[in-house]
Design a protein around this motif. Structure first.
Motif, mmCIF file in Angstrom:
data_model
loop_
_atom_site.group_PDB
_atom_site.id
_atom_site.type_symbol
_atom_site.label_atom_id
_atom_site.label_comp_id
_atom_site.label_asym_id
_atom_site.label_seq_id
_atom_site.Cartn_x
_atom_site.Cartn_y
_atom_site.Cartn_z
ATOM 1 N N LYS A 167 46.490 16.584 33.079
ATOM 2 C CA LYS A 167 47.569 17.497 32.761
ATOM 3 C C LYS A 167 48.576 16.809 31.871
ATOM 4 O O LYS A 167 49.016 15.735 31.808
ATOM 5 N N GLY A 311 51.636 23.230 25.017
ATOM 6 C CA GLY A 311 52.228 23.440 26.276
ATOM 7 C C GLY A 311 51.767 22.345 27.217
ATOM 8 O O GLY A 311 51.480 21.288 27.007
ATOM 9 N N ASP A 313 50.446 23.273 30.221
ATOM 10 C CA ASP A 313 49.199 23.580 31.226
ATOM 11 C C ASP A 313 48.095 22.833 31.055
ATOM 12 O O ASP A 313 47.461 22.410 31.983
ATOM 13 N N ASP A 314 47.627 22.736 29.764
ATOM 14 C CA ASP A 314 46.321 22.037 29.710
ATOM 15 C C ASP A 314 46.282 21.301 28.150
ATOM 16 O O ASP A 314 47.151 21.339 27.605
#
Ligand SMILES: *Cc1c(COP(=O)(O)O)cnc(C)c1O
Length: 345
Positions: A167, A311, A313-314
């Motif tokens: 993450k 970002g 998220d990933d």
């Protein structure tokens, strides 16, 4: 071919990144100007005089690498020759004896073979972490290098650095100085880490996973974190890595630069990276043996927060491609450059 893996009774899927005592470790002693024959021992404790150089003047260096199973049932490690070279560079900087490269590789192989049952089976994302280290062992009270040393290698099975995938993390630019009084560039030594403990503890308390250190002289150029180098992906798909004499030459970073250029056809730039450039990168990651790559999603700076376009998220798409390719090479699923994957047994 059926491969029989005799592994210890360990819950491989729930293994963290911690210390688990294994059966054997390697020890060789330096005395009267030479290394003895060395060999495996079973005692996990080190007993030394209170005045040993390692305790009084922190004369100790270390390395870190991993052994793991490939799909076809061999135990291998990744570019151990580079760890051998880097150990000796660290030794020279701390006025410690070097160890012939061949002996380093022999010690690593011997200790991994002896602890074979602790190597996690293929497919769990786990590995056997190998920790070679050297220290001054005889008594020194005046400030000078020791005359006697031990080189040791222990192993510990470790789970994936990130449970449930990597993450993106949030980091900050720090104004703390991690440098020991006389500078610590290019060496992997306990003192670099001791000097970064205050900054990392402070970062964690404030909600950051890591610190981004800037160059000590001008506080302008990006160096690295406490234990990993940076990689940056530009909006036009180039890989940029900071060039500096005071960061540790990460084997993972050097491998990723090669993979980017020769496997993915990317342009690679190794150059000073100004802190004002950070806001312009498309993807940012940290790289090192333990995690391979961990994506950075956010950086707090004195001028404000930078939200990395990839970002929170990933992993960004190019970081992911680099990560998958290097992992594929390490695990024998993608053909490796000559000499990168070294068979132990
Ligand atoms: C070990 C280490 C790294 C990562 O190096 P690898 O060879 O890729 O594991 C980066 N920075 C510091 C300070 C380190 O100690």
């Amino acid at each position: 071919m059926e491969v029989i893996v005799m592994s210890k009774n360990i819950d491989w899927d729930n293994l963290g990144f911690g210390y688990v005592e294994t059966d054997y470790r390697y020890l060789t002693t330096y005395k009267d100007g030479k290394w003895d024959e060395g060999g495996l021992i079973t005692d996990a404790n080190v007993v030394l005089n209170e005045c040993a150089g390692v305790f009084q003047y922190a004369q100790t260096v270390f390395e870190g690498l991993k052994a793991y199973y490939t799909k076809d049932g061999h135990i291998v490690c990744f570019r151990p020759d580079l760890n051998a070279v880097r150990l000796n560079q660290s030794c020279e900087r701390l006025v410690m004896p070097t160890l012939p490269e061949g002996r380093f590789l022999e010690a690593v192989k011997e200790v991994v073979k002896a602890n074979k049952d602790f190597v996690p089976p293929y497919g769990h994302g786990a590995s056997l972490y190998i920790r070679p280290y050297m220290m001054g062992t005889n008594s020194v009270i005046g400030v000078k290098p020791a005359d006697e040393y031990q080189f040791r290698v222990f192993t510990t099975p470790v789970g994936p650095y990130f449970k449930g995938g990597a993450k993106p993390i949030k980091i900050r630019i720090t104004d703390f100085d991690r440098a020991a009084p006389h500078g610590t560039g290019h060496i992997k030594a306990g003192l670099n880490y001791a000097m970064s403990l205050y900054a990392i503890t402070d970062a964690h308390e404030k909600g950051y996973a890591e610190n981004m250190y800037l160059d000590a002289a001008t506080r302008t150029y990006v160096e690295e974190t406490g234990g990993a180098n940076f990689i940056f992906i530009t909006k036009d798909g180039k890989l940029v890595t900071p060039k500096s004499d005071s960061i540790l030459p990460s084997i993972t970073r050097r491998s990723l630069m090669y993979v980017a250029e020769h496997y993915l056809g990317m342009t690679v730039e190794n150059r000073p990276v100004h802190k004002d450039e950070l806001k312009d990168f498309a993807e940012i990651g940290l790289c090192g043996t333990a995690a391979v790559i961990s994506p950075v999603g956010q950086i707090d700076t004195p001028e404000g927060t930078i939200n990395v376009p990839a970002g929170m998220d990933d992993m960004g798409p190019i970081t992911k491609k680099l990560y998958d390719t290097l992992l594929g090479i390490q695990h024998g699923e993608i053909e490796a450059p000559e000499g990168w994957v070294v068979k132990i047994c």
